[in-house]
Design an enzyme around this catalytic site. Structure first.
Site, PDB file in Angstrom:
ATOM      1  N   GLY A 205       0.849  -1.189   0.000  1.00 12.48           N
ATOM      2  CA  GLY A 205       0.000   0.000   0.000  1.00 12.48           C
ATOM      3  C   GLY A 205       0.884   1.239   0.000  1.00 12.48           C
TER       4      GLY A 205
ATOM      5  N   GLY B 131       4.049   0.953   2.346  1.00 14.54           N
ATOM      6  CA  GLY B 131       5.089   0.037   1.845  1.00 14.54           C
ATOM      7  C   GLY B 131       5.822   0.623   0.647  1.00 14.54           C
TER       8      GLY B 131
ATOM      9  N   ARG C  27     -14.858  12.543  14.189  1.00 16.91           N
ATOM     10  CA  ARG C  27     -15.599  11.350  13.779  1.00 16.91           C
ATOM     11  C   ARG C  27     -16.257  10.621  14.943  1.00 16.91           C
ATOM     12  NH1 ARG C  27     -11.811   8.862   8.953  1.00 16.91           N
ATOM     13  NH2 ARG C  27     -12.352  10.517   7.498  1.00 16.91           N
TER      14      ARG C  27
HETATM   15  C1  LIG Z   1     -12.816   3.468   2.034  1.00 18.75           C
HETATM   16  C2  LIG Z   1     -11.675   4.188   2.709  1.00 18.75           C
HETATM   17  C3  LIG Z   1     -11.440   5.540   2.459  1.00 18.75           C
HETATM   18  C4  LIG Z   1     -10.391   6.193   3.088  1.00 18.75           C
HETATM   19  N1  LIG Z   1     -10.177   7.528   2.812  1.00 18.75           N
HETATM   20  C5  LIG Z   1      -9.128   8.161   3.398  1.00 18.75           C
HETATM   21  C6  LIG Z   1      -8.843   9.522   3.105  1.00 18.75           C
HETATM   22  O1  LIG Z   1      -9.521  10.156   2.296  1.00 18.75           O
HETATM   23  N2  LIG Z   1      -7.796  10.109   3.720  1.00 18.75           N
HETATM   24  C7  LIG Z   1      -7.005   9.442   4.612  1.00 18.75           C
HETATM   25  O2  LIG Z   1      -6.067  10.031   5.142  1.00 18.75           O
HETATM   26  N3  LIG Z   1      -7.235   8.143   4.878  1.00 18.75           N
HETATM   27  C8  LIG Z   1      -8.262   7.488   4.297  1.00 18.75           C
HETATM   28  N4  LIG Z   1      -8.488   6.166   4.580  1.00 18.75           N
HETATM   29  C9  LIG Z   1      -7.495   5.425   5.389  1.00 18.75           C
HETATM   30  C10 LIG Z   1      -6.279   5.097   4.521  1.00 18.75           C
HETATM   31  O3  LIG Z   1      -6.695   4.793   3.223  1.00 18.75           O
HETATM   32  C11 LIG Z   1      -5.494   3.906   5.078  1.00 18.75           C
HETATM   33  O4  LIG Z   1      -5.244   4.095   6.433  1.00 18.75           O
HETATM   34  C12 LIG Z   1      -4.167   3.765   4.359  1.00 18.75           C
HETATM   35  O5  LIG Z   1      -4.356   3.738   2.972  1.00 18.75           O
HETATM   36  C13 LIG Z   1      -3.429   2.514   4.807  1.00 18.75           C
HETATM   37  O6  LIG Z   1      -2.281   2.367   4.008  1.00 18.75           O
HETATM   38  P1  LIG Z   1      -1.196   1.243   4.315  1.00 18.75           P
HETATM   39  O7  LIG Z   1      -0.137   1.367   3.288  1.00 18.75           O
HETATM   40  O8  LIG Z   1      -0.827   1.279   5.737  1.00 18.75           O
HETATM   41  O9  LIG Z   1      -1.988  -0.126   4.103  1.00 18.75           O
HETATM   42  P2  LIG Z   1      -2.821  -0.717   2.875  1.00 18.75           P
HETATM   43  O10 LIG Z   1      -3.035   0.247   1.782  1.00 18.75           O
HETATM   44  O11 LIG Z   1      -4.017  -1.337   3.533  1.00 18.75           O
HETATM   45  O12 LIG Z   1      -1.881  -1.852   2.306  1.00 18.75           O
HETATM   46  C14 LIG Z   1      -1.651  -3.033   3.022  1.00 18.75           C
HETATM   47  C15 LIG Z   1      -0.797  -3.956   2.187  1.00 18.75           C
HETATM   48  O13 LIG Z   1      -0.474  -5.112   2.971  1.00 18.75           O
HETATM   49  C16 LIG Z   1      -0.689  -6.275   2.206  1.00 18.75           C
HETATM   50  N5  LIG Z   1      -1.001  -7.404   3.093  1.00 18.75           N
HETATM   51  C17 LIG Z   1      -1.981  -7.492   4.029  1.00 18.75           C
HETATM   52  N6  LIG Z   1      -1.970  -8.731   4.572  1.00 18.75           N
HETATM   53  C18 LIG Z   1      -0.962  -9.426   3.988  1.00 18.75           C
HETATM   54  C19 LIG Z   1      -0.474 -10.761   4.090  1.00 18.75           C
HETATM   55  N7  LIG Z   1      -1.010 -11.675   4.901  1.00 18.75           N
HETATM   56  N8  LIG Z   1       0.573 -11.116   3.330  1.00 18.75           N
HETATM   57  C20 LIG Z   1       1.145 -10.240   2.464  1.00 18.75           C
HETATM   58  N9  LIG Z   1       0.696  -8.980   2.302  1.00 18.75           N
HETATM   59  C21 LIG Z   1      -0.341  -8.574   3.053  1.00 18.75           C
HETATM   60  C22 LIG Z   1      -1.865  -5.916   1.298  1.00 18.75           C
HETATM   61  O14 LIG Z   1      -1.909  -6.775   0.188  1.00 18.75           O
HETATM   62  C23 LIG Z   1      -1.487  -4.478   0.929  1.00 18.75           C
HETATM   63  O15 LIG Z   1      -0.548  -4.505  -0.111  1.00 18.75           O
HETATM   64  C24 LIG Z   1      -9.547   5.486   3.974  1.00 18.75           C
HETATM   65  C25 LIG Z   1      -9.784   4.139   4.228  1.00 18.75           C
HETATM   66  C26 LIG Z   1     -10.839   3.489   3.613  1.00 18.75           C
HETATM   67  C27 LIG Z   1     -11.092   2.051   3.924  1.00 18.75           C
END
Ligand SMILES: Cc1cc2nc3c(=O)[nH]c(=O)nc-3n(C[C@H](O)[C@H](O)[C@H](O)COP(=O)(O)OP(=O)(O)OC[C@H]3O[C@@H](n4cnc5c(N)ncnc54)[C@H](O)[C@@H]3O)c2cc1C
Length: 532
Positions: A10, A13, A265
């Site tokens: 995501g 990463g 929120r």
């Molecule tokens: C619908 C929605 C709208 C949102 N809108 C906003 C917004 O407008 N503004 C804001 O600031 N935040 C927003 N958020 C929150 C924000 O999008 C997330 O907190 C953020 O994108 C998380 O990013 P990340 O890189 O931590 O994880 P993610 O983007 O969740 O990526 C996680 C990664 O881990 C991998 N993974 C998971 N489990 C495993 C496993 N077992 N083995 C291997 N890989 C794995 C997945 O495949 C993925 O690649 C929103 C969230 C949602 C759900």
């Protein structure tokens, strides 16, 4: 062996990968999906930064974030985030993220809840999608290596040192140990464990959080799950806060507004929830907004409402309810994104990096994953540079047995039915408002579920693309982390931010502490510690 293994592709990463690569480190990004399928693509509303100091002030961003956290955060960490936010947004723009601009080419900003300033930069209502596509392009340009469709099973940890992780190659069913000098967990949040009542994607089910717990990593503040006020009734698809940011109202069945829509929120969610449990209905009302504005600034919200409910938001009211959305808690990291396990780092929603505390401001997660993702990449790659090679890895056994055992379990109980039941019980008993009896009931329910596991095998015994197996592994993680949410909720005898206890309606100074959950000497320990 790689210099740096990043688990999760995501926003967090990918940013970690780009900065580590720039820092001269070999990087491998491994995830169970593809970067363009990560949760980050769903982020709609925007990303917070103070860009123009004549209109806003970094100190206000710091204060708003601290206030929303209900004092469960570290002001120095918040300061680092807010002071670097402008650079992060400008960096995103420089690599190609198409932010909306005004006629003077200044990045436009909208107002989100919990603040009086227009601080949220956006790309229409597709902000996360544009960010991920741009970051992924950069990763390709910088020749970063990826392994997609690899499922993290467990971390390789011995004597509190991490040596990499064990994966199931979903395509072939083979187990692969990937050894690394440093590892970053960026596997996203755990709010998806509320599977029938969440805005999160189906694949967001606490895998990384559960693997960390099993490996002796300290989890923190797990009871703080944010419920987003406005998800579509029934399907729980998110209608972004940008709708209220652009002026949408919340009305009850008498067509009356009942709360300032731009409060934080937790407050808006509680107000809606009270209406709903009193058998009222709540709607998002956008009818008074200019249709051109909706088409230009909220096209995705308009499309989602029409596609999933057949409602035209320019003319009709949209029924909504709150749904589990974001995990404020997670893997505890220090200011360098290190966990309590040597060589293991965490960033993004999987981490509790002392920013969001009891309640996150909308727009603050995207800025965290970009800013802290990049910084975590630097910290972890510097750690790798200081290491020659990894010792003792020969003593680590393969985890093939764990998977083989699952193949051999009898299928007397359908785990999909249990998964549904678990999600519903979790929402009802460990949801927006909790009480001791319900929490105890839920913990018993989980213990009972665990005792039935030996009869819940998978039907599909094939090796290649075995979705049945992946669903089962995710279910196991969901069980583990749901129980931790309940245990931590039980011990926090107060109401603070997103955590509401029926018997303890007020905030209590006694609990101005982080909760933790940690497995040590095979024992689960739950407790509180000072804010750090
Ligand atoms: C619908 C929605 C709208 C949102 N809108 C906003 C917004 O407008 N503004 C804001 O600031 N935040 C927003 N958020 C929150 C924000 O999008 C997330 O907190 C953020 O994108 C998380 O990013 P990340 O890189 O931590 O994880 P993610 O983007 O969740 O990526 C996680 C990664 O881990 C991998 N993974 C998971 N489990 C495993 C496993 N077992 N083995 C291997 N890989 C794995 C997945 O495949 C993925 O690649 C929103 C969230 C949602 C759900």
């Amino acid at each position: 062996m790689v210099d740096l293994l990043i688990i999760g592709s995501g926003g967090a990463g990918l940013c970690a990968a780009l900065s580590a690569k720039e820092n001269g480190c070999d990087v491998l990004v491994v995830s169970k999906t593809y970067p363009t399928h990560s949760q980050t693509v769903q982020a709609q509303g925007g990303i917070n930064a103070v860009l123009y100091e004549n209109d806003d002030d970094i100190n206000l961003h710091i204060e708003d974030t601290y206030k929303a956290s209900c004092r469960l955060s570290n002001k120095d960490n918040i300061k680092t985030l807010c002071e670097n936010a402008k650079d992060s947004v400008l960096w995103l723009e420089s690599i190609g993220v198409p932010f909306n601009k005004d006629e003077n080419s200044k990045i436009k900003q909208r107002k989100f809840g919990g603040t009086n300033k227009k601080r949220t930069c956006y790309s229409s209502d597709y902000t996360g999608l544009k960010i991920i596509h741009t970051l992924f392009d950069q990763c390709i340009k910088n020749k970063i290596d990826f392994k997609n469709e690899y499922f993290l099973i467990d971390l390789i940890v011995e004597n509190k040192k991490c040596y990499g992780a064990i994966f199931l190659d979903i395509k072939t069913g083979k187990i692969e140990n990937i050894y690394s000098k440093s590892t970053i967990l960026a596997t996203g949040g755990y709010a998806g464990v509320y599977s029938n009542n969440t805005t999160n994607s189906l694949s967001n089910c606490a895998d990384g959080t559960a693997a960390a717990l099993r490996a002796g990593v300290k989890l923190s503040n797990i009871e703080f799950v944010q419920f987003h006020p406005t998800a579509l009734e029934n399907s729980n698809i998110l209608i972004s806060e940008s709708a209220r940011g652009e002026g949408a109202y919340l009305v009850d069945s008498k067509n009356k507004r009942f709360i300032d829509e731009l409060k934080s929120r937790d407050e808006v969610t509680k107000a809606i929830y009270e209406k709903l449990i009193n058998k009222d209905k709540v709607y998002l009302d956008l009818r008074h907004l200019d249709e051109n504005k909706i088409n230009k600034l909220l096209p995705q919200e308009k499309r989602i409402a029409f596609e999933y409910t057949n409602i035209d938001i320019t003319k009709e009211l949209l029924p909504i309810n709150p749904a589990a959305h974001y995990s404020m808690g997670g893997i505890k990291t220090d200011k360098n994104f290190k966990t309590n396990i040597e060589n293991l780092y965490a960033c993004g929603e999987v981490a509790q990096s002392s920013i969001h505390g009891a309640n996150r401001l909308g727009g603050n997660s995207l800025i965290e994953i970009i800013t802290f993702g990049k910084k975590a990449g630097i910290s972890a790659s510097n750690n790798s540079k200081n290491m020659k090679s990894i010792k003792n890895i020969e003593s680590i056994t393969s985890f093939e047995n764990k998977i083989e055992n699952i193949y051999n379990l009898p299928n007397k109980i359908n785990f999909y039915e249990k998964k549904d039941l678990l999600a519903n019980e979790l929402f009802e008993k460990v949801g927006i408002i909790k009480n001791e009896n319900d929490l105890d009931d839920f913990i018993n329910f989980i213990d009972n579920l665990n005792s039935q596991l030996p009869n819940m095998g998978i039907l599909d015994k094939s090796k290649i693309y075995n979705k049945n197996l992946i669903d089962f592994l995710e279910f196991l993680n969901q069980i583990e982390i749901s129980k931790i949410i309940a245990l931590c909720s039980k011990q926090r005898k107060e109401s603070r931010g997103s955590h509401n206890r029926l018997e303890f309606k007020n905030i209590s100074n006694e609990y101005e502490k982080y909760s933790y959950a940690l497995i040590e000497d095979e024992l689960l320990k739950i407790g509180f510690e000072e804010i750090s």
